[in-house]
Scaffold this motif. Structure first.
Motif, PDB file in Angstrom:
ATOM      1  N   LEU A   1       0.793  -1.223   0.000  1.00 56.30           N
ATOM      2  CA  LEU A   1       0.000   0.000   0.000  1.00 56.30           C
ATOM      3  C   LEU A   1       0.828   1.277   0.000  1.00 56.30           C
ATOM      4  CD1 LEU A   1      -2.729  -1.066   2.583  1.00 56.30           C
ATOM      5  CD2 LEU A   1      -2.930  -0.987   0.077  1.00 56.30           C
ATOM      6  N   GLY A   2       2.135   1.142   0.258  1.00 58.41           N
ATOM      7  CA  GLY A   2       2.961   2.337   0.390  1.00 58.41           C
ATOM      8  C   GLY A   2       2.668   3.080   1.683  1.00 58.41           C
ATOM      9  N   TRP A   3       2.244   2.325   2.718  1.00 58.51           N
ATOM     10  CA  TRP A   3       1.910   2.907   4.014  1.00 58.51           C
ATOM     11  C   TRP A   3       3.099   2.791   4.956  1.00 58.51           C
ATOM     12  CZ3 TRP A   3      -3.726   1.751   5.914  1.00 58.51           C
ATOM     13  CH2 TRP A   3      -4.634   2.263   4.989  1.00 58.51           C
ATOM     14  N   GLN A   4       3.029   3.516   6.057  1.00 58.19           N
ATOM     15  CA  GLN A   4       4.108   3.509   7.040  1.00 58.19           C
ATOM     16  C   GLN A   4       3.728   2.649   8.237  1.00 58.19           C
ATOM     17  OE1 GLN A   4       4.389   7.687   7.649  1.00 58.19           O
ATOM     18  NE2 GLN A   4       2.762   7.755   9.176  1.00 58.19           N
ATOM     19  N   ILE A   5       4.737   2.028   8.806  1.00 55.89           N
ATOM     20  CA  ILE A   5       4.542   1.262  10.039  1.00 55.89           C
ATOM     21  C   ILE A   5       4.570   2.252  11.191  1.00 55.89           C
ATOM     22  CG2 ILE A   5       5.557  -0.470  11.579  1.00 55.89           C
ATOM     23  CD1 ILE A   5       6.615  -1.835   8.970  1.00 55.89           C
ATOM     24  N   ILE A   6       3.488   2.258  11.988  1.00 59.86           N
ATOM     25  CA  ILE A   6       3.428   3.199  13.117  1.00 59.86           C
ATOM     26  C   ILE A   6       3.607   2.510  14.453  1.00 59.86           C
ATOM     27  CG2 ILE A   6       2.120   4.947  11.878  1.00 59.86           C
ATOM     28  CD1 ILE A   6      -0.399   3.974  13.361  1.00 59.86           C
ATOM     29  N   ASP A   7       3.505   1.175  14.474  1.00 59.36           N
ATOM     30  CA  ASP A   7       3.768   0.418  15.694  1.00 59.36           C
ATOM     31  C   ASP A   7       4.122  -1.004  15.288  1.00 59.36           C
ATOM     32  OD1 ASP A   7       4.004  -0.067  18.444  1.00 59.36           O
ATOM     33  OD2 ASP A   7       1.932  -0.749  18.590  1.00 59.36           O
ATOM     34  N   GLU A   8       5.179  -1.539  15.859  1.00 58.89           N
ATOM     35  CA  GLU A   8       5.616  -2.895  15.523  1.00 58.89           C
ATOM     36  C   GLU A   8       6.045  -3.631  16.782  1.00 58.89           C
ATOM     37  OE1 GLU A   8       8.797  -5.219  12.618  1.00 58.89           O
ATOM     38  OE2 GLU A   8       8.424  -3.087  12.314  1.00 58.89           O
ATOM     39  N   ALA A   9       5.457  -4.807  16.970  1.00 58.65           N
ATOM     40  CA  ALA A   9       5.810  -5.684  18.085  1.00 58.65           C
ATOM     41  C   ALA A   9       5.659  -7.122  17.596  1.00 58.65           C
ATOM     42  CB  ALA A   9       4.897  -5.419  19.279  1.00 58.65           C
TER      43      ALA A   9
ATOM     44  N   GLU B   1       0.985  -2.231  13.222  1.00 66.43           N
ATOM     45  CA  GLU B   1      -0.040  -1.313  12.749  1.00 66.43           C
ATOM     46  C   GLU B   1       0.557  -0.433  11.662  1.00 66.43           C
ATOM     47  OE1 GLU B   1      -3.478   1.696  14.447  1.00 66.43           O
ATOM     48  OE2 GLU B   1      -1.817   1.138  15.767  1.00 66.43           O
ATOM     49  N   ILE B   2      -0.177  -0.325  10.548  1.00 62.46           N
ATOM     50  CA  ILE B   2       0.279   0.512   9.437  1.00 62.46           C
ATOM     51  C   ILE B   2      -0.771   1.580   9.156  1.00 62.46           C
ATOM     52  CG2 ILE B   2       1.673  -1.348   8.467  1.00 62.46           C
ATOM     53  CD1 ILE B   2      -0.456  -1.656   6.254  1.00 62.46           C
TER      54      ILE B   2
ATOM     55  N   GLY C   1      -1.780  10.196   7.402  1.00 56.73           N
ATOM     56  CA  GLY C   1      -2.278  10.148   8.771  1.00 56.73           C
ATOM     57  C   GLY C   1      -3.751   9.810   8.903  1.00 56.73           C
ATOM     58  N   SER C   2      -4.408   9.503   7.790  1.00 59.74           N
ATOM     59  CA  SER C   2      -5.843   9.221   7.847  1.00 59.74           C
ATOM     60  C   SER C   2      -6.125   7.838   8.436  1.00 59.74           C
ATOM     61  CB  SER C   2      -6.456   9.342   6.451  1.00 59.74           C
ATOM     62  OG  SER C   2      -5.893   8.385   5.571  1.00 59.74           O
ATOM     63  N   HIS C   3      -7.369   7.664   8.810  1.00 62.54           N
ATOM     64  CA  HIS C   3      -7.844   6.389   9.337  1.00 62.54           C
ATOM     65  C   HIS C   3      -8.868   5.813   8.373  1.00 62.54           C
ATOM     66  CE1 HIS C   3      -5.936   7.720  13.031  1.00 62.54           C
ATOM     67  NE2 HIS C   3      -6.044   6.475  13.451  1.00 62.54           N
ATOM     68  N   PRO C   4      -9.122   4.532   8.391  1.00 61.68           N
ATOM     69  CA  PRO C   4      -8.636   3.569   9.366  1.00 61.68           C
ATOM     70  C   PRO C   4      -7.197   3.149   9.085  1.00 61.68           C
ATOM     71  CG  PRO C   4     -10.012   2.435   7.791  1.00 61.68           C
ATOM     72  CD  PRO C   4     -10.071   3.909   7.441  1.00 61.68           C
ATOM     73  N   THR C   5      -6.553   2.634  10.117  1.00 60.46           N
ATOM     74  CA  THR C   5      -5.259   1.995   9.970  1.00 60.46           C
ATOM     75  C   THR C   5      -5.506   0.504   9.746  1.00 60.46           C
ATOM     76  OG1 THR C   5      -5.066   1.578  12.342  1.00 60.46           O
ATOM     77  CG2 THR C   5      -4.137   3.662  11.515  1.00 60.46           C
ATOM     78  N   ILE C   6      -4.453  -0.230   9.469  1.00 56.16           N
ATOM     79  CA  ILE C   6      -4.539  -1.688   9.405  1.00 56.16           C
ATOM     80  C   ILE C   6      -3.648  -2.241  10.506  1.00 56.16           C
ATOM     81  CG2 ILE C   6      -3.994  -3.767   8.072  1.00 56.16           C
ATOM     82  CD1 ILE C   6      -4.687  -2.220   5.535  1.00 56.16           C
ATOM     83  N   LEU C   7      -4.224  -3.124  11.313  1.00 55.23           N
ATOM     84  CA  LEU C   7      -3.488  -3.796  12.380  1.00 55.23           C
ATOM     85  C   LEU C   7      -3.370  -5.265  11.997  1.00 55.23           C
ATOM     86  CD1 LEU C   7      -2.202  -3.925  15.201  1.00 55.23           C
ATOM     87  CD2 LEU C   7      -4.514  -4.293  16.118  1.00 55.23           C
TER      88      LEU C   7
END
Length: 115
Positions: free
Chosen positions: A26-34, A39-40, A45-51
């Motif tokens: 999607l060319g999206w950024q990873i905003i949280d990784e564990a 979560e991307i 900065g729009s929502h929804p994100t994908i988890l």
């Protein structure tokens, strides 16, 4: 009551691989990784994100919910996604103006014709 659509959750056995695949696709950024989830988000900065969330079991049946995407060039986008590891899927759709693909873990999504 007001609801805000926050995220779409994709179950995965391998969240690292799957999360990075969707971010790249999607060319999206990873905003949280564990280890248990990634979560991307759209870079705007729009929502929804994908988890992408860890689950112990593999996908076994057709999705009851799937994502649809509209590209500028359907054929080019389908080729790009297949080159990244997506596969064409026949879920009984017959001849349609959209293409059904599955991500590397088998989750179906559609690439619609360009608008």
């Amino acid at each position: 009551m007001t609801l805000t659509w926050e995220q779409v959750v994709i179950d995965s056995e391998d969240v690292i691989s799957q999360g990075h695949w969707w971010a790249d696709a999607l060319g999206w950024q990873i905003i949280d990784e564990a280890d248990d989830g990634i979560e991307i988000q759209n870079p705007d900065g729009s929502h929804p994100t994908i988890l992408v969330l860890a689950v112990p079991e593999a996908k076994t049946v057709k999705n009851r919910l799937h994502l649809d995407f509209v590209p500028d060039d359907q054929a080019a986008e389908v080729d790009r996604l297949i080159s990244m590891g997506a596969t064409r899927v026949d879920i009984g759709q017959g001849e349609q103006c959209w293409v059904v693909l599955a991500d590397p873990e088998g989750n179906e999504f559609c690439v619609l014709s360009a608008r």
